[in-house]
Write a protein that holds these residues in place. Sequence first.
Motif, PDB file in Angstrom:
ATOM      1  N   GLU A   1       0.817  -1.204   0.000  1.00 62.05           N
ATOM      2  CA  GLU A   1       0.000   0.000   0.000  1.00 62.05           C
ATOM      3  C   GLU A   1       0.856   1.262   0.000  1.00 62.05           C
ATOM      4  O   GLU A   1       0.585   2.226  -0.735  1.00 62.05           O
ATOM      5  N   LYS A   2       1.919   1.273   0.815  1.00 68.40           N
ATOM      6  CA  LYS A   2       2.766   2.454   0.953  1.00 68.40           C
ATOM      7  C   LYS A   2       3.990   2.414   0.036  1.00 68.40           C
ATOM      8  O   LYS A   2       4.805   3.335   0.054  1.00 68.40           O
ATOM      9  N   LYS A   3       4.099   1.347  -0.754  1.00 67.32           N
ATOM     10  CA  LYS A   3       5.226   1.195  -1.675  1.00 67.32           C
ATOM     11  C   LYS A   3       6.559   1.371  -0.944  1.00 67.32           C
ATOM     12  O   LYS A   3       7.433   2.133  -1.343  1.00 67.32           O
ATOM     13  N   SER A   4       6.683   0.634   0.144  1.00 63.63           N
ATOM     14  CA  SER A   4       7.858   0.778   0.998  1.00 63.63           C
ATOM     15  C   SER A   4       8.289  -0.588   1.520  1.00 63.63           C
ATOM     16  O   SER A   4       7.465  -1.496   1.686  1.00 63.63           O
ATOM     17  N   VAL A   5       9.592  -0.752   1.746  1.00 66.06           N
ATOM     18  CA  VAL A   5      10.121  -1.887   2.496  1.00 66.06           C
ATOM     19  C   VAL A   5      10.889  -1.280   3.662  1.00 66.06           C
ATOM     20  O   VAL A   5      11.954  -0.681   3.478  1.00 66.06           O
ATOM     21  N   ASN A   6      10.334  -1.406   4.861  1.00 67.99           N
ATOM     22  CA  ASN A   6      10.942  -0.810   6.046  1.00 67.99           C
ATOM     23  C   ASN A   6      11.938  -1.772   6.660  1.00 67.99           C
ATOM     24  O   ASN A   6      11.605  -2.919   6.982  1.00 67.99           O
ATOM     25  N   LEU A   7      13.165  -1.297   6.838  1.00 64.53           N
ATOM     26  CA  LEU A   7      14.252  -2.129   7.354  1.00 64.53           C
ATOM     27  C   LEU A   7      14.629  -1.631   8.742  1.00 64.53           C
ATOM     28  O   LEU A   7      15.112  -0.505   8.895  1.00 64.53           O
ATOM     29  N   TYR A   8      14.395  -2.465   9.746  1.00 63.73           N
ATOM     30  CA  TYR A   8      14.691  -2.107  11.126  1.00 63.73           C
ATOM     31  C   TYR A   8      15.996  -2.764  11.547  1.00 63.73           C
ATOM     32  O   TYR A   8      16.206  -3.964  11.341  1.00 63.73           O
ATOM     33  N   SER A   9      16.872  -1.983  12.153  1.00 58.60           N
ATOM     34  CA  SER A   9      18.158  -2.487  12.626  1.00 58.60           C
ATOM     35  C   SER A   9      18.301  -2.212  14.109  1.00 58.60           C
ATOM     36  O   SER A   9      18.040  -1.094  14.567  1.00 58.60           O
ATOM     37  N   ASP A  10      18.704  -3.233  14.842  1.00 56.96           N
ATOM     38  CA  ASP A  10      18.945  -3.095  16.280  1.00 56.96           C
ATOM     39  C   ASP A  10      20.361  -3.578  16.563  1.00 56.96           C
ATOM     40  O   ASP A  10      20.615  -4.787  16.591  1.00 56.96           O
ATOM     41  N   PRO A  11      21.333  -2.667  16.733  1.00 54.78           N
ATOM     42  CA  PRO A  11      22.727  -3.079  16.932  1.00 54.78           C
ATOM     43  C   PRO A  11      22.926  -4.057  18.075  1.00 54.78           C
ATOM     44  O   PRO A  11      23.781  -4.937  18.002  1.00 54.78           O
ATOM     45  N   SER A  12      22.142  -3.938  19.132  1.00 53.19           N
ATOM     46  CA  SER A  12      22.318  -4.823  20.287  1.00 53.19           C
ATOM     47  C   SER A  12      22.000  -6.268  19.946  1.00 53.19           C
ATOM     48  O   SER A  12      22.538  -7.196  20.560  1.00 53.19           O
ATOM     49  N   ILE A  13      21.120  -6.475  18.952  1.00 52.82           N
ATOM     50  CA  ILE A  13      20.800  -7.835  18.517  1.00 52.82           C
ATOM     51  C   ILE A  13      21.819  -8.327  17.497  1.00 52.82           C
ATOM     52  O   ILE A  13      22.349  -9.428  17.601  1.00 52.82           O
ATOM     53  N   GLY A  14      22.129  -7.502  16.505  1.00 50.52           N
ATOM     54  CA  GLY A  14      23.042  -7.906  15.452  1.00 50.52           C
ATOM     55  C   GLY A  14      24.406  -8.318  15.955  1.00 50.52           C
ATOM     56  O   GLY A  14      24.959  -9.339  15.549  1.00 50.52           O
ATOM     57  N   GLU A  15      24.964  -7.542  16.880  1.00 55.83           N
ATOM     58  CA  GLU A  15      26.298  -7.851  17.377  1.00 55.83           C
ATOM     59  C   GLU A  15      26.336  -9.180  18.111  1.00 55.83           C
ATOM     60  O   GLU A  15      27.343  -9.898  18.066  1.00 55.83           O
TER      61      GLU A  15
END
Length: 372
Positions: free
Chosen positions: A36-50
């Motif tokens: 609907e919004k023509k968007s792909v929202n990418l959420y990043s959480d450094p505390s999880i990734g590391e």
Amino acid sequence: MTTSLGPMAPGDIRTRAQIRQEFGGSPQGGICPSDEKKSVNLYSDPSIGEHVGYYDGWLAEEDELGPVFEYTGAGLTGDQTFDGPFGMGNRSILRHAEQGRKLRVFIRAGTIKGTATATHRYVGTFNLDQRLPYVWRKVRGENGEVRSVIVFRLRPDGAFKSSAADTIPAAKKTTVEFVQFQPITASMLNSGPATQGALSLPSQRQGAKSSARKRTTNASTEGVFVVSEAFNTEMSLRAATAASIAVRREAALTKSYRAHLEAAGHTVGAFQIRVEGLSSTLRTDLYDATSHVLYEAKGSSSREDVRMAIGQLLDYSRYVKTDAHPHEPRQAILLPAAPDPDIRVLLERHQIGLVHQLSDGQFTGPDFTAPS
């Protein structure tokens, strides 16, 4: 940074509910597409990734096209994929241009005071890097699990807001690891090739930059042997630029020669090299692990391209060593046609082999099929 509830701008901080109101997407997960919004929202959480072995963020070093933001795909355990239900989010990134959606990056900022409601800082709008949309990397998670992850390379498309905290840290030690080949096929992507729409050239220099863009001091070198997914995937990079045409030609040439080497029973792939103190990653075109030969491919046989290939070979070769081959590899340049005679003399002087394609699609050049 502002927390106003007007139209969202880079640097603004929002809850996920507020982000969804403007850009859609699901209430949970790291990759949240919205038709609907023509968007792909990418959420990043450094505390999880590391904790699971990777970093999202800006490379400290820009190339000639400007900054790159690296974003690791979906999947906290096991090998990541583009296939099936577990690959849906990764496919939505890869096919965002085809599906007419923009990539928008949000980084965890904290929580609303006195609550557990998370807040996220809006970085800006992005497109996939048309020259190298993604790479496979091997990472080691918190429990010691070694797995393959997909690292997307994002280019800003308009205004963006960077922060020192978002810069990927430099490598601290030298590592060389073999990464299992991850074939990507059209069937995995459910319909057609990986991208049918244009991966547009970014407008990455429009954003506000922080002091984090400065170069870091040297600390280590890291090399990773990988088999390139680009050799196994047809990707349409339809942009009206000479650079993207050269990318297509180079990819097709490399893929054809890879098939030639594999038909001879050779193991082939590429190296990813992290130079000490830098967050960016160098990547070779083609490495024959059986004969220990490093190839640099070019989309044309011009003098300028050959000069660049020579420099890349000299740079990369010092890192391309394995337990089976502890010395530097033999070097060769792969071209789509025969170069000028003077170029042959130049290559011979530097003991660099020349392989080029003939009009019938076959290849001619030195016989590297025997181990060195």
